[in-house]
Design an enzyme around this catalytic site. Structure first.
Site, PDB file in Angstrom:
ATOM      1  N   PRO A  24      15.416 -17.051  20.614  1.00 42.92           N
ATOM      2  CA  PRO A  24      14.395 -16.325  19.856  1.00 42.92           C
ATOM      3  C   PRO A  24      15.075 -15.597  18.706  1.00 42.92           C
ATOM      4  O   PRO A  24      16.073 -14.913  18.915  1.00 42.92           O
ATOM      5  CB  PRO A  24      13.855 -15.315  20.877  1.00 42.92           C
ATOM      6  CG  PRO A  24      14.973 -15.095  21.841  1.00 42.92           C
ATOM      7  CD  PRO A  24      15.755 -16.381  21.886  1.00 42.92           C
ATOM      8  N   ALA A  26      13.868 -13.206  15.440  1.00 41.87           N
ATOM      9  CA  ALA A  26      12.828 -12.597  14.612  1.00 41.87           C
ATOM     10  C   ALA A  26      13.052 -12.992  13.158  1.00 41.87           C
ATOM     11  O   ALA A  26      14.185 -13.043  12.687  1.00 41.87           O
ATOM     12  CB  ALA A  26      12.885 -11.079  14.755  1.00 41.87           C
ATOM     13  N   GLN A  78       8.349 -14.123  23.883  1.00 38.55           N
ATOM     14  CA  GLN A  78       9.099 -12.888  24.152  1.00 38.55           C
ATOM     15  C   GLN A  78       8.313 -11.652  23.726  1.00 38.55           C
ATOM     16  O   GLN A  78       7.771 -11.603  22.623  1.00 38.55           O
ATOM     17  CB  GLN A  78      10.436 -12.906  23.413  1.00 38.55           C
ATOM     18  CG  GLN A  78      11.329 -11.746  23.837  1.00 38.55           C
ATOM     19  CD  GLN A  78      12.636 -11.698  23.080  1.00 38.55           C
ATOM     20  OE1 GLN A  78      12.666 -11.441  21.888  1.00 38.55           O
ATOM     21  NE2 GLN A  78      13.733 -11.931  23.787  1.00 38.55           N
ATOM     22  N   CYS A 108      17.377  -6.117  21.794  1.00 37.79           N
ATOM     23  CA  CYS A 108      17.274  -5.833  20.364  1.00 37.79           C
ATOM     24  C   CYS A 108      18.037  -4.562  19.999  1.00 37.79           C
ATOM     25  O   CYS A 108      17.756  -3.481  20.528  1.00 37.79           O
ATOM     26  CB  CYS A 108      15.812  -5.700  19.956  1.00 37.79           C
ATOM     27  SG  CYS A 108      15.676  -5.419  18.188  1.00 37.79           S
ATOM     28  N   GLY A 209      25.263 -16.839  22.619  1.00 37.77           N
ATOM     29  CA  GLY A 209      26.265 -16.209  21.756  1.00 37.77           C
ATOM     30  C   GLY A 209      27.374 -17.163  21.379  1.00 37.77           C
ATOM     31  O   GLY A 209      28.132 -17.621  22.229  1.00 37.77           O
ATOM     32  N   ASP A 210      27.407 -17.487  20.101  1.00 41.44           N
ATOM     33  CA  ASP A 210      28.497 -18.283  19.516  1.00 41.44           C
ATOM     34  C   ASP A 210      28.568 -19.716  20.042  1.00 41.44           C
ATOM     35  O   ASP A 210      29.643 -20.311  20.059  1.00 41.44           O
ATOM     36  CB  ASP A 210      29.852 -17.577  19.710  1.00 41.44           C
ATOM     37  CG  ASP A 210      29.843 -16.148  19.190  1.00 41.44           C
ATOM     38  OD1 ASP A 210      28.998 -15.843  18.325  1.00 41.44           O
ATOM     39  OD2 ASP A 210      30.661 -15.331  19.659  1.00 41.44           O
TER      40      ASP A 210
HETATM   41  C1  FMN Z   1      18.071 -13.160  12.654  1.00 39.50           C
HETATM   42  C2  FMN Z   1      18.150 -12.965  14.135  1.00 39.50           C
HETATM   43  C3  FMN Z   1      17.031 -12.513  14.813  1.00 39.50           C
HETATM   44  C4  FMN Z   1      17.074 -12.349  16.205  1.00 39.50           C
HETATM   45  N1  FMN Z   1      15.947 -11.948  16.857  1.00 39.50           N
HETATM   46  C5  FMN Z   1      15.940 -11.887  18.210  1.00 39.50           C
HETATM   47  C6  FMN Z   1      14.746 -11.590  18.930  1.00 39.50           C
HETATM   48  O1  FMN Z   1      13.663 -11.399  18.353  1.00 39.50           O
HETATM   49  N2  FMN Z   1      14.837 -11.517  20.274  1.00 39.50           N
HETATM   50  C7  FMN Z   1      16.013 -11.713  20.953  1.00 39.50           C
HETATM   51  O2  FMN Z   1      16.039 -11.636  22.184  1.00 39.50           O
HETATM   52  N3  FMN Z   1      17.148 -12.026  20.296  1.00 39.50           N
HETATM   53  C8  FMN Z   1      17.146 -12.124  18.951  1.00 39.50           C
HETATM   54  N4  FMN Z   1      18.289 -12.484  18.292  1.00 39.50           N
HETATM   55  C9  FMN Z   1      19.515 -12.781  19.063  1.00 39.50           C
HETATM   56  C10 FMN Z   1      19.634 -14.271  19.355  1.00 39.50           C
HETATM   57  O3  FMN Z   1      18.583 -14.709  20.201  1.00 39.50           O
HETATM   58  C11 FMN Z   1      20.997 -14.615  20.012  1.00 39.50           C
HETATM   59  O4  FMN Z   1      21.085 -13.990  21.267  1.00 39.50           O
HETATM   60  C12 FMN Z   1      22.185 -14.181  19.154  1.00 39.50           C
HETATM   61  O5  FMN Z   1      21.982 -14.536  17.797  1.00 39.50           O
HETATM   62  C13 FMN Z   1      23.494 -14.812  19.634  1.00 39.50           C
HETATM   63  O6  FMN Z   1      23.414 -16.209  19.603  1.00 39.50           O
HETATM   64  P1  FMN Z   1      24.026 -17.126  18.399  1.00 39.50           P
HETATM   65  O7  FMN Z   1      25.493 -16.794  18.294  1.00 39.50           O
HETATM   66  O8  FMN Z   1      23.762 -18.525  18.884  1.00 39.50           O
HETATM   67  O9  FMN Z   1      23.301 -16.791  17.153  1.00 39.50           O
HETATM   68  C14 FMN Z   1      18.275 -12.624  16.909  1.00 39.50           C
HETATM   69  C15 FMN Z   1      19.396 -13.070  16.204  1.00 39.50           C
HETATM   70  C16 FMN Z   1      19.344 -13.252  14.840  1.00 39.50           C
HETATM   71  C17 FMN Z   1      20.577 -13.763  14.138  1.00 39.50           C
END
Ligand code: FMN
Length: 353
Positions: A24, A26, A78, A108, A209-210
């Site tokens: 997810p 935002a 969510q 968040c 994450g990553d």
């Molecule tokens: C622009 C942006 C918006 C995000 N919005 C949400 C959100 O609304 N709810 C949530 O649980 N995590 C949110 N996250 C976190 C991501 O779901 C994820 O846990 C985090 O980016 C780490 O994963 P990644 O390294 O694959 O990006 C957001 C991340 C980014 C970059």
């Protein structure tokens, strides 16, 4: 042990066909993003967080309202908030609209959210966190899941204490993004915590994450025992990363394919958000799609300056003549939209997790 990324797993009775979950995000995870994620191999997609405060006050600043459809399923929606009864009411709405899972945001880190006692703040307010989860789990028949960060401060291990309690309160699965709220997106996700969480709970854990490649996904699954990986930023403007992770390398997409996916994304987003909101919303996607060496850098600058989406489309078609044909095929396969449900829950502009 190597996990087959194409094998199914279950959150209670909900079957998730692959080990890849689309994160997810935002301001990113609109319906077009989730649908595209499903087409490219995500077994489960999740809406960005929708605000329950909007239910009470009706004055949340919003991008628009949540739209969901059956071809996205299995779909998690969510919700975030800190009042158990308000969260329970939002969960009922989400369930009625057809979501397969209700996901609760305890991650968040954005101040506008944490200062209301919601999001990551709940990681260190375990009484309230458990009250929220148990109220939501009692309110709906679908499984309730929780997405967490490791804690508020760097080095925090709050998620390990809280996780098992949330399961006792009714959580059917936990997703962990093992960074602190303070870290935002700096440093690295510490998946040794994910492994510890897996040891402590009986429900499936999703590692977030990553995760940027198949090799990384396989390593995280093998070393943590997580049921699935979640992919966020790597999928922005890059659904091909999802395909690579689930199926192995298919090589970089042709320009025509990139442009066709971008235009489809634009058209669907206009349908969801309306032309005016979509025009601003889409700007960040141009760089995400056209970067990565796919098009020369000035091209994106040019698009961002165009006033209407029609002009952007024309410029894109001119740059990739093969795109029209690919787009026609993609649009022919699109669902009719007849079963779309628009929920009276605002998509917040304050995102994060
Ligand atoms: C622009 C942006 C918006 C995000 N919005 C949400 C959100 O609304 N709810 C949530 O649980 N995590 C949110 N996250 C976190 C991501 O779901 C994820 O846990 C985090 O980016 C780490 O994963 P990644 O390294 O694959 O990006 C957001 C991340 C980014 C970059």
């Amino acid at each position: 042990m190597q996990v087959d990324l194409r094998s199914p797993w279950w959150i209670r009775d909900i079957e998730v066909p692959t080990r890849l979950v689309l994160a997810p995000m935002a301001g990113v995870s609109v319906q077009a993003f989730r649908r595209q994620g499903r087409r490219f191999g995500a077994g489960l997609v999740c809406s960005e967080m929708v605000s329950c405060a909007g239910l009470q006050h009706g004055n949340e600043r919003t991008l628009g309202y949540l739209r969901i459809a059956s071809d996205e399923r299995p779909l998690a929606v969510q919700i975030f908030g800190s009042e158990p009864e308000v969260m329970a009411e939002a969960a009922r709405m989400v369930e009625d609209a057809g979501a397969d899972l209700v996901d609760v945001n305890f991650g968040c880190p954005v101040r506008k959210v944490t200062k209301t006692g919601a999001g990551a703040t709940l990681l260190e307010d375990s009484e309230r966190a458990c009250a929220v989860v148990s109220a939501v789990a009692e309110a709906v028949a679908v499984p309730v899941t929780v997405k967490m960060r490791r804690g508020l401060e760097n080095g925090s291990r709050a998620c390990l204490e809280l996780g098992p309690r949330l399961v006792d309160a009714g959580a059917a699965s936990l997703t962990l993004h093992p960074r602190s709220a303070k870290q935002m997106y700096t440093g690295e996700a510490d998946h040794s915590l994910t492994a510890e969480l897996v040891e402590r709970v009986e429900v499936p854990v999703v590692a977030s994450g990553d995760v940027t490649s198949r090799a990384r996904a396989q390593a995280i699954l093998a070393t943590t025992g997580a049921a699935a990986v979640m992919v966020g930023r790597a999928a922005q403007g890059n659904p091909w990363a999802l395909r690579e992770i689930v199926e192995g390398d298919a090589g970089p997409p042709a320009r025509g394919e990139v442009v066709a996916e971008l235009i489809l994304f634009m058209r669907e987003t206009v349908r969801e958000l309306g032309e005016r909101r979509a025009t601003g919303f889409l700007k960040k996607f141009y760089g995400w799609y056209l970067g990565r060496g796919r098009f020369p850098r000035p091209f994106k600058q040019e698009l961002v300056q165009l006033e209407t989406l029609d002009e952007v489309e024309q410029r894109l078609f001119a740059a990739a003549p093969g795109a029209a044909e690919v787009l026609e095929r993609l649009e022919a396969d699109l669902p009719s939209g007849e079963d779309d449900v628009v929920l009276d829950l605002p998509i917040s502009i304050y995102g994060g997790g």
